[in-house]
Design a protein around this motif. Structure first.
Motif, PDB file in Angstrom:
ATOM      1  N   ALA A 111      47.422  16.939  52.641  1.00 12.24           N
ATOM      2  CA  ALA A 111      47.792  15.730  51.900  1.00 12.24           C
ATOM      3  C   ALA A 111      46.560  15.077  51.270  1.00 12.24           C
ATOM      4  CB  ALA A 111      48.510  14.742  52.812  1.00 12.24           C
ATOM      5  N   ARG A 128      39.483  17.772  63.465  1.00 10.83           N
ATOM      6  CA  ARG A 128      40.636  17.175  64.146  1.00 10.83           C
ATOM      7  C   ARG A 128      40.800  17.747  65.557  1.00 10.83           C
ATOM      8  NH1 ARG A 128      44.391  14.496  60.717  1.00 10.83           N
ATOM      9  NH2 ARG A 128      43.356  14.056  58.749  1.00 10.83           N
ATOM     10  N   LYS A 138      42.970  15.433  68.242  1.00 11.27           N
ATOM     11  CA  LYS A 138      44.237  15.167  67.560  1.00 11.27           C
ATOM     12  C   LYS A 138      45.272  16.268  67.740  1.00 11.27           C
ATOM     13  CE  LYS A 138      42.429  11.923  64.267  1.00 11.27           C
ATOM     14  NZ  LYS A 138      42.483  11.433  62.891  1.00 11.27           N
ATOM     15  N   ARG A 147      51.584  18.902  62.026  1.00  6.90           N
ATOM     16  CA  ARG A 147      51.272  17.540  61.561  1.00  6.90           C
ATOM     17  C   ARG A 147      49.845  17.447  61.030  1.00  6.90           C
ATOM     18  NH1 ARG A 147      50.795  13.341  66.072  1.00  6.90           N
ATOM     19  NH2 ARG A 147      48.669  14.131  66.059  1.00  6.90           N
ATOM     20  N   GLU A 148      48.894  17.995  61.771  1.00  2.78           N
ATOM     21  CA  GLU A 148      47.490  17.886  61.363  1.00  2.78           C
ATOM     22  C   GLU A 148      47.205  18.701  60.101  1.00  2.78           C
ATOM     23  OE1 GLU A 148      45.464  15.564  62.579  1.00  2.78           O
ATOM     24  OE2 GLU A 148      47.183  15.001  63.825  1.00  2.78           O
ATOM     25  N   GLU A 183      48.448  16.633  57.242  1.00  2.00           N
ATOM     26  CA  GLU A 183      47.551  15.527  56.895  1.00  2.00           C
ATOM     27  C   GLU A 183      46.316  16.021  56.148  1.00  2.00           C
ATOM     28  OE1 GLU A 183      46.775  12.840  60.110  1.00  2.00           O
ATOM     29  OE2 GLU A 183      48.927  12.543  60.501  1.00  2.00           O
TER      30      GLU A 183
END
Length: 132
Positions: A64, A98, A103, A57-58, A61
């Protein structure tokens, strides 16, 4: 040293400064396969390096924030020659931020290093590894 690797990709536009880059000095597109490897000396209490789902997920992100962008126009990259090597460092540094922010879970605070590899093709890639 234990490690896990998660993968994503980015599609960017950029130009490179310097005669060594030949035609790549002009604006062009590039697609990179992105591998992020997380390392630690000992497994955590759950016998893992880091939660693969959180790592995936990180990384998603982080990439992205770069993909479908002309990096020449990104204010935070002003003055950066966005070579494959430099992009690997940028992604690794953003992942490290992160990790430090929690995170990737509390267990990730014990990670020793992150390595990011950008694959330009099946025959060429560049990596950057940093300690945490």
């Amino acid at each position: 040293m234990f490690s896990i690797t998660v993968r994503d990709h980015i599609m960017i536009a950029h130009s490179l400064r310097g005669e060594v880059f030949g035609p790549a000095q002009k604006l062009h597109g590039a697609t990179f396969l992105v591998d992020a490897t997380f390392r630690r000396a000992e497994l955590d209490a759950d016998s893992i390096v880091v939660d693969i789902g959180l790592a995936t997920r990180e990384l998603g992100e982080v990439v992205a924030g770069l993909t479908y962008r002309n990096l020449d126009e990104e204010p935070e990259l002003a003055g950066v020659n966005t070579s494959t090597e430099a992009l690997a460092r940028i992604i690794a540094d953003r992942l490290a931020e992160r990790v430090h922010a929690g995170k990737l879970g509390e267990g990730a605070r014990e990670l020793a290093a992150i390595q990011v590899t950008l694959h330009e093709s099946h025959v060429a890639w560049a990596s950057y590894e940093r300690a945490l």
